[in-house]
Every structure is written in structure tokens, then in C-alpha cells.
Scaffold this motif. Structure first.
Motif, PDB file in Angstrom:
ATOM      1  N   ASP A 324       0.822  -1.221   0.000  1.00  0.00           N
ATOM      2  CA  ASP A 324       0.000   0.000   0.000  1.00  0.00           C
ATOM      3  C   ASP A 324       0.850   1.262   0.000  1.00  0.00           C
ATOM      4  OD1 ASP A 324      -2.308  -1.520   0.056  1.00  0.00           O
ATOM      5  OD2 ASP A 324      -2.453  -1.506   2.246  1.00  0.00           O
ATOM      6  N   ASN A 325       2.143   1.117   0.321  1.00  0.00           N
ATOM      7  CA  ASN A 325       3.056   2.279   0.363  1.00  0.00           C
ATOM      8  C   ASN A 325       4.304   1.961  -0.472  1.00  0.00           C
ATOM      9  OD1 ASN A 325       1.882   4.142   2.757  1.00  0.00           O
ATOM     10  ND2 ASN A 325       1.660   1.978   3.312  1.00  0.00           N
ATOM     11  N   PRO A 326       4.129   1.818  -1.789  1.00  0.00           N
ATOM     12  CA  PRO A 326       5.245   1.383  -2.641  1.00  0.00           C
ATOM     13  C   PRO A 326       6.427   2.340  -2.676  1.00  0.00           C
ATOM     14  CG  PRO A 326       3.395   2.158  -3.969  1.00  0.00           C
ATOM     15  CD  PRO A 326       2.906   2.093  -2.562  1.00  0.00           C
ATOM     16  N   ASP A 327       6.209   3.597  -2.306  1.00  0.00           N
ATOM     17  CA  ASP A 327       7.300   4.574  -2.341  1.00  0.00           C
ATOM     18  C   ASP A 327       8.274   4.389  -1.180  1.00  0.00           C
ATOM     19  OD1 ASP A 327       6.163   5.667  -4.590  1.00  0.00           O
ATOM     20  OD2 ASP A 327       5.039   7.195  -3.495  1.00  0.00           O
ATOM     21  N   VAL A 328       7.866   3.655  -0.149  1.00  0.00           N
ATOM     22  CA  VAL A 328       8.735   3.432   1.011  1.00  0.00           C
ATOM     23  C   VAL A 328       9.505   2.139   0.801  1.00  0.00           C
ATOM     24  CG1 VAL A 328       8.842   3.164   3.515  1.00  0.00           C
ATOM     25  CG2 VAL A 328       7.060   4.597   2.484  1.00  0.00           C
ATOM     26  N   GLU A 329      10.800   2.252   0.510  1.00  0.00           N
ATOM     27  CA  GLU A 329      11.611   1.067   0.219  1.00  0.00           C
ATOM     28  C   GLU A 329      12.275   0.508   1.469  1.00  0.00           C
ATOM     29  OE1 GLU A 329      14.353   1.947  -2.869  1.00  0.00           O
ATOM     30  OE2 GLU A 329      12.813   2.381  -4.372  1.00  0.00           O
ATOM     31  N   GLY A 330      12.620   1.379   2.409  1.00  0.00           N
ATOM     32  CA  GLY A 330      13.289   0.917   3.622  1.00  0.00           C
ATOM     33  C   GLY A 330      12.299   0.407   4.653  1.00  0.00           C
ATOM     34  N   HIS A 331      12.818   0.093   5.843  1.00  0.00           N
ATOM     35  CA  HIS A 331      11.966  -0.438   6.906  1.00  0.00           C
ATOM     36  C   HIS A 331      11.961   0.482   8.124  1.00  0.00           C
ATOM     37  CE1 HIS A 331      11.525  -4.098   4.597  1.00  0.00           C
ATOM     38  NE2 HIS A 331      12.834  -4.184   4.496  1.00  0.00           N
ATOM     39  N   ASP A 332      12.379   1.742   7.916  1.00  0.00           N
ATOM     40  CA  ASP A 332      12.379   2.701   9.022  1.00  0.00           C
ATOM     41  C   ASP A 332      11.035   3.428   9.093  1.00  0.00           C
ATOM     42  OD1 ASP A 332      12.822   3.867   6.591  1.00  0.00           O
ATOM     43  OD2 ASP A 332      14.200   5.408   7.352  1.00  0.00           O
ATOM     44  N   HIS A 333       9.980   2.654   9.232  1.00  0.00           N
ATOM     45  CA  HIS A 333       8.634   3.200   9.309  1.00  0.00           C
ATOM     46  C   HIS A 333       8.000   2.723  10.608  1.00  0.00           C
ATOM     47  CE1 HIS A 333       7.316  -0.837   8.266  1.00  0.00           C
ATOM     48  NE2 HIS A 333       8.097  -0.808   7.216  1.00  0.00           N
ATOM     49  N   PRO A 334       6.880   3.332  11.011  1.00  0.00           N
ATOM     50  CA  PRO A 334       6.237   2.896  12.252  1.00  0.00           C
ATOM     51  C   PRO A 334       5.912   1.406  12.212  1.00  0.00           C
ATOM     52  CG  PRO A 334       5.249   4.940  11.456  1.00  0.00           C
ATOM     53  CD  PRO A 334       6.179   4.467  10.379  1.00  0.00           C
ATOM     54  N   GLU A 335       5.943   0.777  13.380  1.00  0.00           N
ATOM     55  CA  GLU A 335       5.652  -0.654  13.453  1.00  0.00           C
ATOM     56  C   GLU A 335       4.229  -0.917  12.988  1.00  0.00           C
ATOM     57  OE1 GLU A 335       5.758  -4.359  16.661  1.00  0.00           O
ATOM     58  OE2 GLU A 335       6.486  -2.358  17.218  1.00  0.00           O
ATOM     59  N   VAL A 336       4.070  -1.950  12.186  1.00  0.00           N
ATOM     60  CA  VAL A 336       2.760  -2.295  11.637  1.00  0.00           C
ATOM     61  C   VAL A 336       2.155  -3.392  12.506  1.00  0.00           C
ATOM     62  CG1 VAL A 336       1.485  -3.038   9.605  1.00  0.00           C
ATOM     63  CG2 VAL A 336       3.617  -1.747   9.322  1.00  0.00           C
ATOM     64  N   GLU A 337       1.021  -3.088  13.115  1.00  0.00           N
ATOM     65  CA  GLU A 337       0.360  -4.062  13.983  1.00  0.00           C
ATOM     66  C   GLU A 337      -0.567  -4.958  13.161  1.00  0.00           C
ATOM     67  OE1 GLU A 337       0.792  -4.827  17.093  1.00  0.00           O
ATOM     68  OE2 GLU A 337       2.357  -3.304  17.354  1.00  0.00           O
ATOM     69  N   PRO A 338      -0.445  -6.265  13.294  1.00  0.00           N
ATOM     70  CA  PRO A 338      -1.333  -7.177  12.558  1.00  0.00           C
ATOM     71  C   PRO A 338      -2.788  -7.036  13.015  1.00  0.00           C
ATOM     72  CG  PRO A 338       0.591  -8.336  13.429  1.00  0.00           C
ATOM     73  CD  PRO A 338       0.568  -6.990  14.078  1.00  0.00           C
ATOM     74  N   THR A 339      -3.696  -7.173  12.083  1.00  0.00           N
ATOM     75  CA  THR A 339      -5.116  -7.136  12.390  1.00  0.00           C
ATOM     76  C   THR A 339      -5.631  -8.562  12.600  1.00  0.00           C
ATOM     77  OG1 THR A 339      -5.796  -7.311  10.078  1.00  0.00           O
ATOM     78  CG2 THR A 339      -5.358  -5.092  10.929  1.00  0.00           C
ATOM     79  N   GLU A 340      -6.883  -8.676  12.978  1.00  0.00           N
ATOM     80  CA  GLU A 340      -7.488  -9.989  13.152  1.00  0.00           C
ATOM     81  C   GLU A 340      -7.492 -10.763  11.838  1.00  0.00           C
ATOM     82  OE1 GLU A 340     -11.803 -11.894  14.545  1.00  0.00           O
ATOM     83  OE2 GLU A 340     -11.298  -9.816  15.028  1.00  0.00           O
TER      84      GLU A 340
END
Length: 443
Positions: A324-340
Motif C-alpha cells: 500500500d506504500n510502494p514509495d517506502v523502500e526501507g523499513h524505518d517506518h512505524p511498526e505495523v500491527e497485525p489485524t485480526e
């Protein structure tokens, strides 16, 4: 070594292991005895150094190694006796942190065991394999596509303006701050307008130019341009248009066939038909595989290691976030919490992964060296000029080898299950197959 169970909940297990000071000392002495024949010290012949002296000089050095070996041996013995298979690397820690030589060693080991997996009745599975026979229309459509890709260009009428899709032949010189820069000039360069092969905004400014015209094209290099001295800077390209040519699809004839390695047009049609058959068969297999996995998922139910589900859910959430965010190549982004929904999908993947692994192990499914080499070579082609380095990297990297082996193993297990299942063939149209394939992405 004394082993005591401290946790037995679901798939979670924990144990304390007690290594007495005497057991550790015996282990140290055994290692010193093993080394004694090769030890030389001043005043003693080789192999004749007293054990007491060896312990005094080398005891501390072998103590840690003896302790690790004792713990490893205890773990191996435990897994051999219990039959447990850990879902991941067991967590092992020394609990008496104030330990000193002469004390007993207290170790805590915890892990999640792999579940006992029920064996489904594979022969009771009913599957449908879709089959599409390439018709003349599909072959002609593919031929037309080949002709378009093999298009030629012919001169437009003198004075005609260039259109999007035309080929413009030109000389150009690029300048930044009035100074020509290396790599920014060319002569008789053929550029197809709309091909996006030049800096963004360049090709659009050439739409409407004529043969013999001179035009300055002003563009800005992207901020992330590979040449740092040009990144983000404005450049002016002085262009001299030498020809404007319109695209002309290649004729569908024997000459076109020869361009694609066939003897004549009939031969090319035969090759296309064979390729379409392979493509259709691959798509049909994907549809059948999804149906098989759905049935297997319904047939079995067993406890899943929580850590495996949690890890898979995080990986799914992370991957979908990047989609959903193809422009962000690195992993220095906010932690993504898994949904149900992520956790539900993760549970399915883990359950099916464990089931397929169990079925493959029982069926003695193996990935051959030849299959692995082929997989590595296919991956290596993604790194032109560095194939050898990639090959060597994979050979030295067990994790990478496992990543390449896993999908091969899974496909072979699927083939094994399909052979045992009750499979019926159903002839369908290309559109019906396409609709079934698209439905896979919607689920």
C-alpha cells in the motif's frame, strides 16, 4: 543432568536442568584426558603432563566448552526421549547468574513444540482440473501482439509533427548551469515518445516537433537520481530533430516468424500454441492448487505454535503495508500491527505449511541437487554480471538455500497429493479460466 518439567500448556514446554558441580568437573576432566596425549609442556614428555597440572593451567579454558556440551547433550537426550520437535530454536538461559566455580549450574530451557498432525485421507479428496485448448483466435491474438512488439518505424510525411508513440531521431546536448555534463550528449539517438526511457517530462516536450527543428527541453533531475552531482538540478537539453517516424506493425508473415526463431509462419503458430498450452496449464494448476489447499485446511485441525502464527501475521501485515506504500523502500517506518484478518490468514498459512511439511516428510519427498541448482540459476539471472557471486553467496547461506528449497518442496508435495486425489478434467474457455485466476487474487 537432572531435568524437571516446569510448564506443559498446549504446545508450550519449559524445563529446568541441573548440572551438578561434580558432573561439570567430570566433564572438564574428560576433555582434559582427551587432549592429554597431544599436550607438550616444559619438563614433561608429550602426553605425560599430569592431569592435575593440565587442570590448573587449562581448566578454566575448557570449563565453558564443557558446560555448553553438557547442556547440548541434555537437550538432545530430552528431545530424543520426549519425541518433541521444537517449532523454533529453544530459549536457553542460565538462571543462577551469580554462579562461581564449584557451584551447581542451573539452566532453564523453554520452547514451543510442533503439534501432532493428523493424517488426512488424501484419496477422498475430489478435485477439478480446468483445461483450455488454444483456439485459432488466441493464436492470432498472440501473433498480433508479437507483430506490435516487433514494430518498425517509417518516415512521416515531411513537415509532420511528432505524436506520442512516434520515434524521433535527434542530436542533443544537455547542460546544467550552462555547462555540458558527461553522459548528457548523443548523436542520431532514436527515442520513442511515451516510452518513459528519459527523465520525466522530457519526452512530453518533444510531442509536436518536426524534422529539422531545434528545441530546448528543460527538465529537473529527480532528487534520488543515481548521479549525485545531477540529482535535483535543472538541466536544459538542446535538441536537433533529424527525423520523425511513425510506428508500423510488422507484417504477420514468414519474415516475422524468422525473427522469433521459427522456420515459417506455421512453425511460429505452432510455437505459440505450445506456449499457450503451457500458460493455460500453469494457470489451471494454480486454481486447482488453491482448491486443494482449501480442502486440506477444512480436513485438519490441530494446535498451532503461537510464536509461528504471530511471526507470520507480522510478516503479512508488513508486506501488505509496503504494497500500500510502494514509495517506502526501507523499513524505518512505524511498526505495523497485525489485524485480526492478518492473524486469521497467518493461522491458515502456518497450519497448511506444517501439514504439507508433514505429508512431504512421510512421503519422503526430496528436493534434488539438480532442482536446487536450477532454482539458484533462475534467481541469479536477476543479477546480470554478478551471477557467480550470487551462486557463491547462496552456497554459503543456509537460510537463503531454505528460502529457495521451500517452494520447490511445496510444489512437489502438492503433486504427490494430486496424484492420490480423485481428479476430473473439465474443458473450459480461456475467459472462464481467466475469471477463476482473477478470483484467486480477490480471496
Amino acid at each position: 543432568m537432572q531435568v524437571t518439567e516446569t510448564q506443559n500448556e498446549g504446545l508450550k514446554r519449559a524445563y529446568t536442568m541441573l548440572l551438578t558441580a561434580q558432573e561439570l568437573d567430570d566433564k572438564v576432566m574428560d576433555k582434559l584426558k582427551e587432549a592429554q596425549p597431544e599436550v607438550e609442556m616444559k619438563g614433561f614428555r608429550k602426553g605425560k603432563v599430569p592431569l592435575a597440572l593440565l587442570k590448573k593451567n587449562f581448566g578454566q579454558r575448557v570449563l565453558g566448552e564443557a558446560m555448553q556440551e553438557a547442556v547440548d547433550d541434555a537437550m538432545k537426550a530430552h528431545f530424543a526421549e520426549s519425541g518433541d520437535r521444537p517449532a523454533g530454536e529453544p530459549a536457553v538461559k542460565m538462571t543462577n547468574e551469580d554462579w562461581k566455580e564449584g557451584d551447581d549450574v542451573e539452566v532453564e530451557m523453554s520452547y514451543e513444540k510442533l503439534p501432532d498432525i493428523p493424517e488426512p485421507d488424501l484419496k477422498s479428496i475430489k478435485l477439478e482440473r480446468m483445461k483450455v485448448v488454444p483456439d485459432d483466435g488466441a493464436v492470432d491474438e498472440a501473433l498480433a501482439s508479437l507483430a506490435e512488439n516487433a514494430q518498425n518505424f517509417e518516415d512521416r510525411k515531411k513537415g509532420s509533427k511528432a505524436k506520442d508513440g512516434d520515434q524521433v531521431t535527434m542530436d542533443f546536448v544537455g547542460r546544467v548551469d550552462g555547462e555540458a555534463f558527461e553522459g548528457g550528449s548523443a548523436e542520431d539517438y532514436p527515442l520513442v515518445l511515451g516510452s518513459d526511457s528519459f527523465i520525466p517530462g522530457f519526452e512530453e516536450q518533444l510531442v509536436g516537433v518536426k524534422e529539422g527543428e531545434e528545441k530546448d527541453v528543460t527538465v529537473n533531475f529527480p532528487e534520488d537520481y543515481q548521479a549525485e552531482h545531477l540529482a535535483g538540478k535543472e538541466a536544459v537539453f538542446s535538441c536537433t530533430i533529424k527525423a520523425v517516424k511513425a510506428p508500423k506493425p510488422a507484417e504477420i508473415d514468414d519474415e516475422l516468424a524468422k525473427k522469433f526463431g521459427a522456420e515459417d509462419l506455421d512453425g511460429l503458430k505452432g510455437q505459440i500454441r505450445e506456449r499457450l498450452e503451457v500458460e493455460y496449464a500453469g494457470a489451471a494448476r494454480a486454481v486447482m492448487k488453491r482448491a486443494l489447499l482449501d480442502k486440506l485446511d477444512e480436513m485438519v485441525d490441530f494446535d498451532l505454535p503461537p510464536s509461528m502464527v504471530e511471526g507470520e501475521a507480522k510478516q503479512i501485515a508488513h508486506q501488505l503495508w509496503h504494497d500500500d506504500n510502494p514509495d517506502v523502500e526501507g523499513h524505518d517506518h512505524p511498526e505495523v500491527e497485525p489485524t485480526e484478518e492478518h492473524e486469521k490468514l497467518a493461522a491458515r498459512r502456518v497450519r497448511l505449511g506444517l501439514l504439507l511439511a508433514d505429508l512431504g516428510q512421510k512421503a519422503e519427498v526430496q528436493v534434488s541437487d539438480q532442482e536446487m541448482t536450477q532454482a539458484i540459476m533462475e534467481q541469479a539471472r536477476q543479477y546480470p554480471g554478478q551471477e557467480r557471486q550470487f551462486f557463491e553467496f547462496v552456497q554459503q547461506n543456509q537460510q537463503m538455500q531454505q528460502q529457495l528449497r521451500a517452494p520447490i518442496f511445496e510444489e512437489k508435495v502438492v503433486d504427490y497429493v494430486v496424484e492420490l486425489a480423485d481428479v476430473t478434467e473439465k474443458e473450459v474457455t480461456k475467459d472462464e479460466l481467466q475469471k477463476a485466476v482473477e478470483a484467486l487474487d480477490d480471496e
